[in-house]
Scaffold this active site. Sequence first.
Site, PDB file in Angstrom:
ATOM      1  N   GLU A 392     -75.270   1.009 -82.951  1.00 30.75           N
ATOM      2  CA  GLU A 392     -74.080   1.476 -83.691  1.00 30.75           C
ATOM      3  C   GLU A 392     -74.354   1.347 -85.189  1.00 30.75           C
ATOM      4  O   GLU A 392     -73.551   0.759 -85.935  1.00 30.75           O
ATOM      5  CB  GLU A 392     -72.856   0.639 -83.319  1.00 30.75           C
ATOM      6  N   CYS A 488     -62.022  -2.254 -80.052  1.00 31.16           N
ATOM      7  CA  CYS A 488     -61.950  -2.577 -81.476  1.00 31.16           C
ATOM      8  C   CYS A 488     -61.246  -1.497 -82.277  1.00 31.16           C
ATOM      9  O   CYS A 488     -60.523  -1.795 -83.213  1.00 31.16           O
ATOM     10  CB  CYS A 488     -63.345  -2.837 -82.041  1.00 31.16           C
TER      11      CYS A 488
END
Lengths: 717, 717
Positions: A392, A488
């Site tokens: 990521e 998240c």
Amino acid sequence: MDNGSSPSGEDFCLLKPCLETGILFFSNIPFIMIKGESPMGKMNGMNEAAFSAPLPLNRVQITDAFWQREMNLVRQVVIPYQWEALNDRIPGAAPSWWMHNMRAAAKVVAARKAGQEVHIRQKITGMVVEGPDLAEAEPDFFYGWAFQDSDGYKWIEAASYQLILQPDAALQAQVQQAVDAIIAAQEEDGYLDTFYTLTGRERAFTNLKDHHELYCFGHLVEGAIAWREATGREDLLDVARRFAACIGRRFAPGKERGCPGHEIAEMALLRLYETTGERQWLELANFFLDVRGTAPNTFALEENARRAAEGQPPLPVSGERYRYYQAHQPVRAQAEAVGHAVRQMYLASGMADAARVNQDEDMWAACEKIWNSTAREKMYVTGGVGATHVGEAFSRPFDLPADTAYSETCAAIGLVFFARRMLQAAPRAEYGDVMERALYNTVLAGMAMDGKSFFYVNPLEVDPAACESDERLAHVKPVRQKWFGCACCPPNVARLLSSLGNYAMTQGPDTLYFHLYISCEAETEWQGQSLRLGMEADLMRDGKIAVKVLSGTAHGTLAFRIPGWAAGRQISCSGKECREAEGYLYLTGNWQEGDVVSLAFEMPIQRMQGDPRVRETRHQLCYARGPMVYCAEEADNGQALHLLRALPQEEPVLSWREIGGVKLPALEVKGRRLENAASALYTPWQPPREEETTLTLIPYFAWCNRQPGEMRVWLYD
Amino acid sequence: MDNGSSPSGEDFCLLKPCLETGILFFSNIPFIMIKGESPMGKMNGMNEAAFSAPLPLNRVQITDAFWQREMNLVRQVVIPYQWEALNDRIPGAAPSWWMHNMRAAAKVVAARKAGQEVHIRQKITGMVVEGPDLAEAEPDFFYGWAFQDSDGYKWIEAASYQLILQPDAALQAQVQQAVDAIIAAQEEDGYLDTFYTLTGRERAFTNLKDHHELYCFGHLVEGAIAWREATGREDLLDVARRFAACIGRRFAPGKERGCPGHEIAEMALLRLYETTGERQWLELANFFLDVRGTAPNTFALEENARRAAEGQPPLPVSGERYRYYQAHQPVRAQAEAVGHAVRQMYLASGMADAARVNQDEDMWAACEKIWNSTAREKMYVTGGVGATHVGEAFSRPFDLPADTAYSETCAAIGLVFFARRMLQAAPRAEYGDVMERALYNTVLAGMAMDGKSFFYVNPLEVDPAACESDERLAHVKPVRQKWFGCACCPPNVARLLSSLGNYAMTQGPDTLYFHLYISCEAETEWQGQSLRLGMEADLMRDGKIAVKVLSGTAHGTLAFRIPGWAAGRQISCSGKECREAEGYLYLTGNWQEGDVVSLAFEMPIQRMQGDPRVRETRHQLCYARGPMVYCAEEADNGQALHLLRALPQEEPVLSWREIGGVKLPALEVKGRRLENAASALYTPWQPPREEETTLTLIPYFAWCNRQPGEMRVWLYD
């Protein structure tokens, strides 16, 4: 004081007439600002006079129709849904385990406080405990990701901001319930992390690299500050202080070295310091920043301690292995945005705060370098960052693939955090431009227009058929998801949108900075004098902005960002001294009720191209208007969007469309469509056989709010 | 008999003059042939009269300077190196363990034959046993990949072909040493797989899906046949027969169902049948083909047996999970090239052989569909197949990314196998075109021009800096590697190049087919009459070909493929009947010493484009000449090749260059170079600022034989 210089480096002497009632007009401002001189003539150094802070949220009332709708979605849809999720009451969805973990930990804590011996049955070293069906859950087991606690903290933060915007007894009671659950789960010494309380407290703080205790702590602090702002209640802030003290007893100069694996504690501690004035939190933040990336690398030491316990030989203690964590070098030596994008943005946010608070020139220089790397070399045109799904993470400079993009919603939110903090230290239009770009494109795209589903990944090109069959695109979802196992993004969107007033403007000793043009009413105080201001703007429609002094009287400066997208501008303002620096327009004088500033930023439809070093945008262009980047969707343009060409020489036309119940400025663009098949896979080259067509483009943030289908931001030229 | 029709579907009546001493000229043949009528007027059905077989290698002498050099490299560099590798005598390289495993297995086999009890200390279920340093190797342990045996079999095959081409007592002694090692490792019942002999024979044949016993068997058969062709020795063929019989005792109609996880046994068994006339091998091949993909799926049954042993619940026995293995459907129902590309090509090769040998129309229809899927929808312009590294597999149709390409060398070799077998069943120019394309581009590129290093993956765009830093490109190497842990490609290149004569031409009952234009001498037999022919060609130079009858006399047909790249042709031939069908030119008559056929295929420099459905080639073109595709390298064109444009309207110029000691036809192409930087990451669109330049292009196969650097096949237009 000099007149500043124009962002394009041209002379800018025509500003003087503004002292009267002048109307000024300038054009050909480049889209992203290049460096000019700072207001005080200082270039890279820190300048305390230009420092600013967000206005308290209770002094900002967003009245903007577009943004109010988004904020209401958060209140009416997102926050209630998330509360149900935290309590594992969403039928069909995987449990969040948040309340379960808090309650389970509370039992352990209560037993310990009562002097009972606690037998820990669960020994976990991994990052996640996959839970069973709810009915089969062990009441004293931890389930979910190691950092699951943070979900609830983020929710508390978002809900608290909403309570500031609009009182709501039922919501307040829910937040209090969450707060009480947290209070009960805090150990006697202040430690608070249900993962370790439930799986073995003796291992607490032994895996800062991966286990996110300090990440959860950071979100706890943010939530606690928001809750106090909303209600004046100190209960959660006291929990946060006690946990902070517990951390500070272990990690400090002369004691144990250590720093967060997933940053956020740094900026949270700085906020705690700035909120409470309690200097120990600044010292703890500084400690974490100073230790990071210095030799011997603390993550390597941690790993070696674990390896030693397993009889494995030690790893070298050099930092290079920890680029992903931005722990490969001391922070002041870091010059490139690297590793996990959210972490990088959160670290840079903390660094920018620390640079300002400590007036640390070396730290500030590092912030500027990381900023330049992020915004000038590694940012999508949508304000997304983190180009690769591997980790990521940030990829190498100018590697910005459209279809395999990661561009996580949380990373764009992190970029908004970073940009706001850069603005607090140095008001430069570039920071505001990027903040606005991230907000109006990737952040908004992260949430569906009904608030019910979310993108974690925000590609710039999507072919649903490819996403469904191709493991190389496994991270790219062609439609928004209701919830995530690693949840998240949705609560992060919720807390950002609910605190939009903290980003729209900041306040210096005698200056109010307008960074975003969002209709609102705000109250500012300059040396004991207060002003109430009203801003009217509607960037969906045009770039016309009016700011009125609604009440009060004060001497000082109103500063307005000159957007990078403004092709020209008219400024109308009476009897104020006017100057411009680094893309901000400063109007100084005595302000009183009835004073009006009118700004008209020209907002043409822009045809944009990427730097030639961006291989992925070669032979392509995209469209933008104001802060909004556009995209073509299958719903309007049919399949095989790669066969379309847009004709950059042709003038696009604005054309309103209703999407998701909102009227949005769409574009009609003259183009061509290539024939879709050949007689063979490879044939002799010939000039393209195309037919005329008109492309319909919609704002990127609104994509995938109709039927699923292909989408493209960049169009062949 | 009709005149056939031109490949473009136009009337083709002008062929008649060829019966005299005519010179014919036709142009505008498309690059890849579209379907025409078959020679006998049959379209899709099998036509026994058109069947053909490769010439025995001892009847073909390659005299072509270009190809002889490649074949000599294999003899002088590759085969000696591989022999050292098989014996673990390459300093610094990871051991191959081949000879080690054979010797270790031989001890077990000898002990068993002597009636001693054998204690197996090594229990392995995985695919690979990572070996220690050589000195620490356990003498009775298996090391390496489960399919390590095949490495030596492939080496024997390649070395044997070289022995046919040129006797070499030392090399023959080495092969004999390898053969003797294999003989000693064969168990009494014929079983031969060192992995299971050394780790537990009782588990033999229980994991056909992954453990490659039948794959090793297939390579054993191929090696054994080659060894007999070279020396007349039956020793290894007897080993192969005994192993085949062992397999056949277990897997047969009415006994256990099963089929290879990695195909090759099918085509090997068919070759064994065609070589020996022993029908049981055809039956075993047919059994494997017939079982594959039928319900209940044998791979699922295997897996469930293993799961049951571990107390796990069974998986569904549907086939969809086994697409990777081409076992998702019965083979006759398969219509798309899917899964692991090498496996798919090897399976299709076996299917094409079986279709021909059994005259199985349904099987043939499936072969044609898989062919069309491969060559018309999933093949790179370089003849590479298998676009995704995920599973080394075929991607969806028209997904042919240049930089992340997999395009394994072995898969291109598999495509050559498949194409030759399609030609054996139905002489159509499309099959020959693709075979030639794969051979002259991807296969050749797989080996350095000094024979010392190899590509496993063959991208069409390379930026070394990206490959080195980007995990998404971890499979792409910017320079060839000396050897691989999974060493499938180098020996596969060696065995293909060493048996080139088997691909250049095939022979039917009264027809000799020329598929490739490579200078050679060959002997053919038609109904007891024999001809010795000499072909002179040099496709590096031009498309002029001369075939002379050197000796003998016979009545029959010489058939010549009309290459898809030929923009026009001249044919000169005296006194033969001439017709054309499906891209082959048939010259029939009495042939005798002194007869000459002259062919001149026009070989212009072609500018090629991809089907618009290939997203990756949008706005791009590539250059080709004859069978060769070209590329731009950094060595000639500097960095940032994506900034270059080629001007398709401009005529390229041939320009010879020496690369790797060989003079090669390079191209000079007029183009433009875009300015390499902008004032900001995103700026308003403007017409490109470019400078004139001349691009130098070299044949793709020769890339990366100078300094490492960027490379691109497709150039922006």
